[in-house]
Design an enzyme around this catalytic site. Structure first.
Site: not given
Ligand SMILES: *[C@@H]1O[C@H](CO)[C@@H](O)[C@H](O)[C@H]1NC(C)=O
Ligand SMILES: *[C@@H]1O[C@H](CO)[C@@H](O)[C@H](O)[C@H]1NC(C)=O
Ligand SMILES: *[C@@H]1O[C@H](CO)[C@@H](O)[C@H](O)[C@H]1NC(C)=O
Length: 443
Positions: A121, A323
């Site tokens: 992440d 992201d």
């Protein structure tokens, strides 16, 4: 009505046929892993090679669409991050979205190494794994007591204050315990620990992570989390001497349940010729990778948007991030509306909506589709068709695969997401403050 959607440009069935023709071996065995020292395979979290893949009751494309329905929750979480003034944000980062990411890598922790699949992440600095004896964890756990290199970290270590956001009640040698809440009413407690982390053939000794002991008010996702943010306790910070703050990934196509991509750590083996744009740093949220998105073109038309809707502002958190945990790209509402309106104008077809997608049209109009180009400082990215459109598995509808940020939050953040990044090499070069993007067929 629920309709299955599939990614564009080749049917799922065709992907399967191609796959079986070209990959006779088990795609998930380690022999299919990339061979470089610091390169790991990256899998879709619900894909074939992930232990979190669910028995296939639905089609893969429906799984992808279901993943996209969790985007608003994540975008809300990311927006809450940028709108709050940060103090220290390492492992115990307070509110933590349940939906923590879409890709996993296979690593080993401990001596001898125990295989763990951890979510990567880019918008998170945390590293944690569910540990044995944990109450409320699933059974995918790390067993510290069989590792000869495991140690828990104690309260008087400086890292402990960083993680807790406060010092221990008594600065003694008791284990560094901390709690982390997420999703509003759930929390877990963990012990700050260290052990060897093996990434491909590299070993990171004494890697600090949270070992989860108990979960309450819900359940933590069964996988561990390996944040690729650049904050103080992140993997990048802890491997500074090994990887110098450089990594790249290529996310596999959404076409297939079986595909994998790669994560390359360190400056060696990164693409030499790659277009780049400066990485911007928000001192309030050091873990987020901001870039300067200066405009969006649909076909030859530069979409009219007020510059302040795209401008980077470290105080409000406004701007654009890259992201790895959001499925489809989200723009702030007025920006999305402007893109969509121009797209609709050029496609010149009757428009319908489907789930999260409000710009769908009969596939027969696809030939008219304009390309979408993202303009960054010093770099333009014209999205390949499969990174722009998805279409129904029935084959009759094609949709623009982008959306507005959820309107229940006063968001100022644009998020460049996974579907728009598939089959691209995305290079994060923190020491040189630049982000590079190059086309690459990674699966
Ligand atoms: C390790 O811990 C687990 C769970 O806490 C326990 O069941 C097991 O017996 C322990 N093994 C050793 C070798 O101590
Ligand atoms: C974590 O939560 C548990 C249960 O609510 C509580 O007993 C404990 O004191 C908390 N620990 C810390 C470090 O806040
Ligand atoms: C982003 O790009 C715009 C347009 O070129 C420029 O005016 C602005 O200064 C840039 N912002 C940053 C933070 O580099």
């Amino acid at each position: 009505m629920v309709m299955a959607l599939s990614t564009l440009s080749s049917s799922f069935l065709l992907s399967l046929l191609l796959f079986s023709a070209t990959h006779a071996f088990d795609p998930c065995s380690s022999s299919s892993s990339p061979s470089a020292d610091s390169e790991l395979s990256v899998f879709h979290i619900y894909g074939k090679c992930s232990p979190f893949s669910t028995p296939k009751r639905e089609s893969w494309v429906d799984t992808v669409i279901n993943m996209a329905t969790k985007d608003p929750e994540r975008v809300t979480y990311l927006s809450s991050l940028v709108s709050r003034k940060a103090t220290s944000v390492p492992i115990a980062s307070g509110q933590q979205a349940m939906n923590i990411g879409n890709y996993v890598v296979r690593v080993k922790i401990g001596t001898p190494g125990q295989v763990m699949f951890m979510v990567i992440d880019t918008s998170n600095d945390a590293a944690w794994v569910p540990c044995s004896g944990c109450s409320g964890c699933s059974n995918t756990v790390f067993t510290p007591n069989t590792s000869s290199t495991f140690g828990s970290m104690d309260c008087k270590m400086p890292e402990c204050a960083q993680v807790r956001g406060m010092s221990c009640p008594t600065a003694d040698s008791s284990p560094c315990l901390f709690n982390q809440t997420y999703g509003g009413d759930s929390s877990f407690s963990a012990t700050l620990s260290q052990d060897s982390l093996s990434l491909a053939t590299d070993v990171v000794p004494n890697f600090a992570f949270g070992c989860i002991n108990a979960v309450s008010g819900g359940s933590v996702p069964p996988q561990g989390l390996l944040g690729l943010g650049r904050g103080s306790m992140s993997l990048l910070s802890q491997t500074q001497s090994l990887y110098s703050g450089v990594f790249s990934y290529c996310f596999p196509s959404f076409k297939s349940y079986y595909f994998s991509g790669s994560l390359k750590l360190g400056p060696v083996g990164q693409p030499k010729s790659i277009r780049t744009t400066p990485l911007l740093r928000n001192p309030h949220r050091p873990s987020l990778y901001y870039v300067n998105l200066t405009g969006i073109s649909v076909g030859k038309v530069l979409v009219p948007v007020a510059p302040e809707l795209l401008a980077f502002d470290p105080n409000t958190g406004a701007g654009t991030i890259i992201d790895s945990g959001t499925v489809i790209t989200r723009f702030v509402q007025p920006v999305y509306t402007a893109i969509r309106d121009e797209f609709r104008k050029q496609i010149n077809a009757p428009i319908s909506s489907l789930g999260a997608f409000d710009t769908c049209f009969k596939t027969t109009y696809e030939a008219e589709k304009p390309a979408v180009t993202l303009h960054f400082t010093g770099m333009d990215l014209t999205l390949p068709t499969e990174n722009t459109l998805i279409h129904s598995s029935a084959g009759s509808l094609t949709c623009l695969a982008m959306a507005a940020a959820p309107n229940n939050v006063n968001t100022v953040l644009n998020v460049i997401a996974n579907l728009q990044q598939q089959n691209l090499r995305v290079l994060f070069d923190v020491p040189n403050s630049r982000l590079g993007i190059a086309r690459e067929l990674c699966n």
